[in-house]
Design a protein around this motif. Structure first.
Motif, PDB file in Angstrom:
ATOM      1  N   GLY A  76      60.853  41.420  28.937  1.00 23.58           N
ATOM      2  CA  GLY A  76      61.440  41.186  28.301  1.00 23.58           C
ATOM      3  C   GLY A  76      61.591  39.067  28.134  1.00 23.58           C
ATOM      4  N   SER A  77      61.505  38.680  29.025  1.00 22.02           N
ATOM      5  CA  SER A  77      61.356  37.569  29.884  1.00 22.02           C
ATOM      6  C   SER A  77      59.335  37.029  30.122  1.00 22.02           C
ATOM      7  N   ASP A  78      59.147  34.922  30.129  1.00 23.17           N
ATOM      8  CA  ASP A  78      58.530  35.329  30.475  1.00 23.17           C
ATOM      9  C   ASP A  78      58.423  34.126  31.879  1.00 23.17           C
ATOM     10  N   GLU A  79      59.304  34.441  33.118  1.00 18.19           N
ATOM     11  CA  GLU A  79      59.987  34.049  34.168  1.00 18.19           C
ATOM     12  C   GLU A  79      59.001  34.241  34.866  1.00 18.19           C
ATOM     13  N   LEU A  80      58.300  35.214  35.165  1.00 18.90           N
ATOM     14  CA  LEU A  80      57.368  35.591  35.941  1.00 18.90           C
ATOM     15  C   LEU A  80      55.974  36.450  35.289  1.00 18.90           C
ATOM     16  N   SER A  81      55.120  35.508  36.024  1.00 16.35           N
ATOM     17  CA  SER A  81      53.704  36.489  34.673  1.00 16.35           C
ATOM     18  C   SER A  81      52.752  36.187  36.624  1.00 16.35           C
ATOM     19  N   ILE A  82      51.851  37.907  36.884  1.00 19.49           N
ATOM     20  CA  ILE A  82      51.281  37.918  37.944  1.00 19.49           C
ATOM     21  C   ILE A  82      50.258  38.812  36.983  1.00 19.49           C
ATOM     22  N   ALA A  83      48.205  37.995  37.687  1.00 20.82           N
ATOM     23  CA  ALA A  83      47.895  39.293  38.244  1.00 20.82           C
ATOM     24  C   ALA A  83      46.945  39.536  39.805  1.00 20.82           C
ATOM     25  N   LEU A  84      46.795  40.452  39.849  1.00 21.08           N
ATOM     26  CA  LEU A  84      46.771  40.543  41.431  1.00 21.08           C
ATOM     27  C   LEU A  84      45.462  41.570  41.208  1.00 21.08           C
ATOM     28  N   SER A  85      44.429  41.074  42.233  1.00 17.27           N
ATOM     29  CA  SER A  85      42.727  41.545  43.188  1.00 17.27           C
ATOM     30  C   SER A  85      43.317  41.683  43.919  1.00 17.27           C
ATOM     31  N   PHE A  86      42.033  43.079  44.105  1.00 23.19           N
ATOM     32  CA  PHE A  86      42.012  43.703  45.819  1.00 23.19           C
ATOM     33  C   PHE A  86      40.618  43.453  45.785  1.00 23.19           C
ATOM     34  N   ALA A  87      40.077  42.817  46.863  1.00 25.33           N
ATOM     35  CA  ALA A  87      38.979  42.412  47.656  1.00 25.33           C
ATOM     36  C   ALA A  87      38.839  44.443  48.197  1.00 25.33           C
ATOM     37  N   ASP A  88      39.724  44.022  49.488  1.00 29.91           N
ATOM     38  CA  ASP A  88      39.001  45.209  50.306  1.00 29.91           C
ATOM     39  C   ASP A  88      39.955  45.400  50.724  1.00 29.91           C
ATOM     40  N   SER A  89      40.683  46.036  52.530  1.00 29.10           N
ATOM     41  CA  SER A  89      41.316  46.850  52.555  1.00 29.10           C
ATOM     42  C   SER A  89      42.851  46.062  53.191  1.00 29.10           C
ATOM     43  N   SER A  90      42.053  44.584  53.436  1.00 25.66           N
ATOM     44  CA  SER A  90      43.111  43.954  53.736  1.00 25.66           C
ATOM     45  C   SER A  90      43.534  42.281  53.177  1.00 25.66           C
ATOM     46  N   ASN A  91      42.530  41.900  52.158  1.00 22.63           N
ATOM     47  CA  ASN A  91      42.566  41.260  51.286  1.00 22.63           C
ATOM     48  C   ASN A  91      42.523  41.068  49.747  1.00 22.63           C
ATOM     49  N   LEU A 123      22.296  44.384  44.556  1.00 28.82           N
ATOM     50  CA  LEU A 123      22.791  44.903  43.000  1.00 28.82           C
ATOM     51  C   LEU A 123      24.418  45.019  43.110  1.00 28.82           C
ATOM     52  N   PHE A 124      25.342  44.975  41.734  1.00 30.79           N
ATOM     53  CA  PHE A 124      26.496  44.854  42.134  1.00 30.79           C
ATOM     54  C   PHE A 124      26.815  45.145  40.741  1.00 30.79           C
ATOM     55  N   THR A 125      28.455  46.454  40.957  1.00 28.76           N
ATOM     56  CA  THR A 125      28.625  46.658  39.326  1.00 28.76           C
ATOM     57  C   THR A 125      30.452  45.898  39.287  1.00 28.76           C
ATOM     58  N   VAL A 126      30.998  46.061  38.389  1.00 26.03           N
ATOM     59  CA  VAL A 126      32.158  45.538  38.146  1.00 26.03           C
ATOM     60  C   VAL A 126      32.915  46.818  38.674  1.00 26.03           C
ATOM     61  N   VAL A 127      33.721  46.585  39.175  1.00 19.90           N
ATOM     62  CA  VAL A 127      34.744  47.851  39.486  1.00 19.90           C
ATOM     63  C   VAL A 127      36.354  47.632  38.932  1.00 19.90           C
ATOM     64  N   SER A 128      36.614  46.796  38.849  1.00 27.83           N
ATOM     65  CA  SER A 128      37.715  46.558  38.318  1.00 27.83           C
ATOM     66  C   SER A 128      38.047  45.008  37.394  1.00 27.83           C
ATOM     67  N   SER A 129      38.462  44.337  36.588  1.00 32.51           N
ATOM     68  CA  SER A 129      38.631  42.843  36.089  1.00 32.51           C
ATOM     69  C   SER A 129      40.058  42.704  35.180  1.00 32.51           C
ATOM     70  N   ASN A 130      40.304  41.441  35.623  1.00 32.98           N
ATOM     71  CA  ASN A 130      41.192  40.900  34.225  1.00 32.98           C
ATOM     72  C   ASN A 130      41.566  39.373  33.806  1.00 32.98           C
ATOM     73  N   ALA A 131      42.176  38.942  33.371  1.00 28.34           N
ATOM     74  CA  ALA A 131      42.104  37.694  33.017  1.00 28.34           C
ATOM     75  C   ALA A 131      42.045  36.787  33.860  1.00 28.34           C
ATOM     76  N   LYS A 132      41.744  36.860  34.653  1.00 27.54           N
ATOM     77  CA  LYS A 132      40.616  35.504  35.412  1.00 27.54           C
ATOM     78  C   LYS A 132      40.217  36.111  36.210  1.00 27.54           C
ATOM     79  N   SER A 133      40.071  37.166  36.972  1.00 28.17           N
ATOM     80  CA  SER A 133      39.325  37.750  37.825  1.00 28.17           C
ATOM     81  C   SER A 133      38.277  39.085  37.764  1.00 28.17           C
ATOM     82  N   ILE A 134      37.229  39.157  38.594  1.00 27.47           N
ATOM     83  CA  ILE A 134      36.531  39.905  38.978  1.00 27.47           C
ATOM     84  C   ILE A 134      36.670  40.562  40.342  1.00 27.47           C
ATOM     85  N   VAL A 135      36.742  41.818  40.204  1.00 26.92           N
ATOM     86  CA  VAL A 135      35.996  43.266  41.541  1.00 26.92           C
ATOM     87  C   VAL A 135      34.867  43.853  41.527  1.00 26.92           C
ATOM     88  N   ILE A 136      34.169  43.120  42.432  1.00 25.24           N
ATOM     89  CA  ILE A 136      32.451  44.358  42.664  1.00 25.24           C
ATOM     90  C   ILE A 136      31.910  44.401  43.816  1.00 25.24           C
TER      91      ILE A 136
END
Length: 284
Positions: A103-118, A238-251
């Motif tokens: 209901g507001s613009d107070e906080l907007s985030i995008a999360l992506s994960f590279a591996d089991s700790s980063n 070689l790589f494949t894209v496994v996820s993506s959002n407005a700013k990031s991709i994870v390959i």
């Protein structure tokens, strides 16, 4: 020689704990690309350095030293268990994506994960995104703890899923937010709802500021391509894209479990995270 032995033993760099090289007074003389191998070798007891706490990477190894390293690696080392690459837990993947305050613009985030700790988090404000790397651990199946370091300060955040599309974000010693997932059809109140990035936005040659680490990305399809690491040991994967959002991709690299997170700051700058290293890169 240390690098060759670690490779032959089959250890994965994903689990390399880079702090193990801190014991060496001359650690800055070790080429960046070899640090993970040296760290694993120290952790596994294959090498220990010299008595004066140096590694001496630029001095040729003697026959006696070589024999000792090989004995440690294949005598004592034969008893050790090889590292296995570790990917992102499917439970953690549920946190990935774009989130907005209800209901507001107070906080907007995008999360992506590279591996089991980063991973990386992008904070959106007035149409702009600021991306920062973080480390994390899974507290429960529906909760993770994020450690975000910036300007010599550490911010800890707890994210707890209420359901697949709702998450509570608590800043330790700070505010608490309830966020809703941004859906693919654009249900959002701000810029975090942008369509996932096209792979072609990442095409080209990229280098870190010291011109030590570089790679070139070529798209071979909408969700696949090649990444060539450009250094003294040029390797193309070689790589494949496994996820993506407005700013990031994870390959995902090849058939391995190794994953790399790429986050665009602008058309010519990006952040590279592969579980061992985090680099701010510029397009050549």
């Amino acid at each position: 020689m240390t690098t060759a032995v670690v490779r032959l033993l089959g250890y994965s760099l994903v689990d390399s704990k880079l702090a193990y090289v801190d014991r060496f007074k001359d650690k800055d003389e070790i080429w960046t690309g070899f640090i993970p191998y040296v760290s694993i070798a120290v952790e596994k007891g294959i090498i220990s350095g010299y008595k004066d706490n140096t590694f001496r990477p630029k001095i040729p190894v003697s026959r006696a030293e070589a024999a000792y390293i090989i004995w440690k690696a294949y005598g004592e080392g034969a008893k050790l268990q090889a590292y296995e690459p570790s990917g992102v837990n499917p439970q953690v993947k549920k946190f990935e994506g774009d989130w907005n305050t209800i209901g507001s613009d107070e906080l907007s985030i995008a999360l992506s994960f590279a591996d089991s700790s980063n991973g990386s988090i992008t904070f959106f404000s007035e149409g702009e995104g600021i991306t920062r790397p973080f480390t994390y651990f899974q507290n429960k199946t529906d909760s993770i703890v994020i450690h975000l370091e910036e300007n010599e300060k550490t911010t800890n955040m707890i994210l707890a899923l209420q359901d697949d599309n709702t998450v509570n974000l608590e800043v330790v010693l700070g505010d608490t937010y309830t966020l809703k997932r941004v859906t693919a059809n654009g249900d959002s109140t701000n810029s975090a709802a942008e369509n996932p990035l096209d792979l072609k936005a990442f095409e080209g040659e990229w280098w870190d500021k010291d011109k030590v680490f570089g790679f070139e990305i070529k798209a071979t399809g909408p969700d696949s391509g090649t990444i060539e690491y450009i250094d003294r040991f040029s390797i193309t994967e070689l790589f494949t894209v496994v996820s993506s959002n407005a700013k990031s991709i994870v390959i995902q690299i090849g058939d391995s479990k190794k994953v790399v997170s790429l986050t665009l700051f602008s058309q010519d700058t990006l952040m590279y995270i592969d579980g061992m290293f985090t680099f701010d890169m510029s397009r050549k």
